[in-house]
Design a protein around this motif. Sequence first.
Motif, PDB file in Angstrom:
ATOM      1  N   THR A 207      -0.431   1.215  -1.439  1.00 46.56           N
ATOM      2  CA  THR A 207       0.995   1.210  -1.105  1.00 46.56           C
ATOM      3  C   THR A 207       1.462   2.604  -0.702  1.00 46.56           C
ATOM      4  O   THR A 207       2.254   2.753   0.249  1.00 46.56           O
ATOM      5  CB  THR A 207       1.814   0.692  -2.296  1.00 46.56           C
ATOM      6  N   HIS A 231       8.355  -6.620   1.803  1.00 43.02           N
ATOM      7  CA  HIS A 231       7.968  -7.922   2.346  1.00 43.02           C
ATOM      8  C   HIS A 231       7.240  -7.793   3.684  1.00 43.02           C
ATOM      9  O   HIS A 231       6.215  -8.449   3.903  1.00 43.02           O
ATOM     10  CB  HIS A 231       9.211  -8.797   2.512  1.00 43.02           C
ATOM     11  N   ARG A 232       7.771  -6.936   4.566  1.00 42.04           N
ATOM     12  CA  ARG A 232       7.216  -6.841   5.921  1.00 42.04           C
ATOM     13  C   ARG A 232       5.879  -6.111   5.972  1.00 42.04           C
ATOM     14  O   ARG A 232       4.973  -6.523   6.714  1.00 42.04           O
ATOM     15  CB  ARG A 232       8.217  -6.107   6.827  1.00 42.04           C
ATOM     16  N   TYR A 233       5.739  -5.049   5.202  1.00 47.99           N
ATOM     17  CA  TYR A 233       4.577  -4.170   5.366  1.00 47.99           C
ATOM     18  C   TYR A 233       3.675  -4.109   4.128  1.00 47.99           C
ATOM     19  O   TYR A 233       2.459  -4.249   4.244  1.00 47.99           O
ATOM     20  CB  TYR A 233       5.043  -2.756   5.720  1.00 47.99           C
ATOM     21  N   CYS A 235       3.336  -5.932   1.113  1.00 54.69           N
ATOM     22  CA  CYS A 235       2.615  -7.115   0.607  1.00 54.69           C
ATOM     23  C   CYS A 235       1.550  -7.590   1.584  1.00 54.69           C
ATOM     24  O   CYS A 235       0.442  -7.946   1.183  1.00 54.69           O
ATOM     25  CB  CYS A 235       3.607  -8.233   0.312  1.00 54.69           C
ATOM     26  N   ARG A 236       1.875  -7.598   2.861  1.00 54.76           N
ATOM     27  CA  ARG A 236       0.925  -8.110   3.851  1.00 54.76           C
ATOM     28  C   ARG A 236      -0.280  -7.209   4.025  1.00 54.76           C
ATOM     29  O   ARG A 236      -1.338  -7.670   4.451  1.00 54.76           O
ATOM     30  CB  ARG A 236       1.634  -8.288   5.198  1.00 54.76           C
ATOM     31  N   ASN A 237      -0.130  -5.940   3.756  1.00 57.07           N
ATOM     32  CA  ASN A 237      -1.230  -4.994   3.972  1.00 57.07           C
ATOM     33  C   ASN A 237      -1.878  -4.501   2.681  1.00 57.07           C
ATOM     34  O   ASN A 237      -2.873  -3.777   2.744  1.00 57.07           O
ATOM     35  CB  ASN A 237      -0.721  -3.777   4.752  1.00 57.07           C
ATOM     36  N   THR A 238      -1.317  -4.888   1.537  1.00 59.30           N
ATOM     37  CA  THR A 238      -1.853  -4.420   0.264  1.00 59.30           C
ATOM     38  C   THR A 238      -2.627  -5.505  -0.464  1.00 59.30           C
ATOM     39  O   THR A 238      -3.744  -5.272  -0.937  1.00 59.30           O
ATOM     40  CB  THR A 238      -0.719  -3.912  -0.645  1.00 59.30           C
ATOM     41  N   LEU A 239      -2.047  -6.689  -0.571  1.00 57.54           N
ATOM     42  CA  LEU A 239      -2.677  -7.749  -1.347  1.00 57.54           C
ATOM     43  C   LEU A 239      -4.043  -8.172  -0.816  1.00 57.54           C
ATOM     44  O   LEU A 239      -4.931  -8.482  -1.625  1.00 57.54           O
ATOM     45  CB  LEU A 239      -1.730  -8.959  -1.429  1.00 57.54           C
ATOM     46  N   PRO A 240      -4.281  -8.202   0.512  1.00 60.69           N
ATOM     47  CA  PRO A 240      -5.625  -8.594   0.971  1.00 60.69           C
ATOM     48  C   PRO A 240      -6.751  -7.675   0.504  1.00 60.69           C
ATOM     49  O   PRO A 240      -7.898  -8.115   0.429  1.00 60.69           O
ATOM     50  CB  PRO A 240      -5.503  -8.567   2.503  1.00 60.69           C
ATOM     51  N   LEU A 310      -9.530 -14.902   5.793  1.00 61.76           N
ATOM     52  CA  LEU A 310      -8.205 -14.292   5.789  1.00 61.76           C
ATOM     53  C   LEU A 310      -8.119 -12.997   6.576  1.00 61.76           C
ATOM     54  O   LEU A 310      -7.041 -12.667   7.086  1.00 61.76           O
ATOM     55  CB  LEU A 310      -7.765 -14.026   4.342  1.00 61.76           C
ATOM     56  N   ASP A 311      -9.214 -12.258   6.671  1.00 61.93           N
ATOM     57  CA  ASP A 311      -9.177 -10.934   7.278  1.00 61.93           C
ATOM     58  C   ASP A 311      -9.809 -10.971   8.662  1.00 61.93           C
ATOM     59  O   ASP A 311     -11.018 -11.172   8.790  1.00 61.93           O
ATOM     60  CB  ASP A 311      -9.917  -9.933   6.392  1.00 61.93           C
TER      61      ASP A 311
END
Length: 323
Positions: A207, A231-233, A235-240, A310-311
Amino acid sequence: MIYAFCRRIFLIFINLFLLSLVSYSIFMRDPSNISFSQPYFFSGYVSYVGSLLKGDLGITYNGGDSLNSAIFTVFPPTLELCFFAIVLAFLFGVPLGIVGAFNKNRFYGKAISGLSSFGVSVPVFWVAPILLYFAAIYGWEISAVGQYNVLYEIPPVTGFTAIDVWLVNVPYRIKIIQNVFQHLALPTLVLAISPTMEITKLVQRRTEWILSQNYVKFSMARGWSNLTILHRYVCRNTLPILIPALPRLITFTLALSMLIETTFAWPGIGRWLILAMNQQDYNSVAVGVIIIGLFIMAVNILAEFGLFLLDPFGKKGWLNNAR
């Protein structure tokens, strides 16, 4: 892509071969199994692997019980404990990591960072008896050992007590459910310490890196709120990134659970293996090594498959390997 897939299948077979070889070496430490390798070591190994492929795990040499039933009895409690610990680690680790990254220059952001680094190295086999001692001294309701009170009877259906307890049809079922989760609470809390700190560290570092990017700074300059950026950046780029780390977390948690099962009298595979080693029951130890190794391999395969779906960069890696 087909070449990369075949290479992974080949590596799986290599790992299975090495795992079976280690298991057979442990199996042969028992003097009563020496005749199993006659007249050649290789012929005994082939017979041993053939029995495993047929699902015949043999019997324990201390009691003569079937190892198939023993494994189905002791492995589900360990998986149950690991599952609840991992879920708890995600529930606490992800928010802590995000809060620490958004406030990295404040006191509690630095405190979260320091706590995560310290918590990974905390020896749970030392924390477990201390917490159990304080829980017993101060009369906590979670100061219990075992899976549930021996006065209750829970017929095994799935092997997982947290599921089977809901299938009990007695007038005092609510009391049994409460007792099961009271017994589960303290070992789960102890086991979740290290994976929670590990997830916190991973999420916080990722993050912080995302928040340092120019497109995020530009969004902040435009007046976007932290929730929108989250929400935009974030979660989408950290959780994976937690998906490739999941096999290591599960393996780490499984190893820790095997250390604390004896402290909490938890009837899992770790306590069972320690008892088997004390009794020099090498047949049970060999089968336990096989089961744990297969479980870890299955987790790695599922994680790779999930990352592949997913990736998009993971798919690109598979295509590049095929060239």
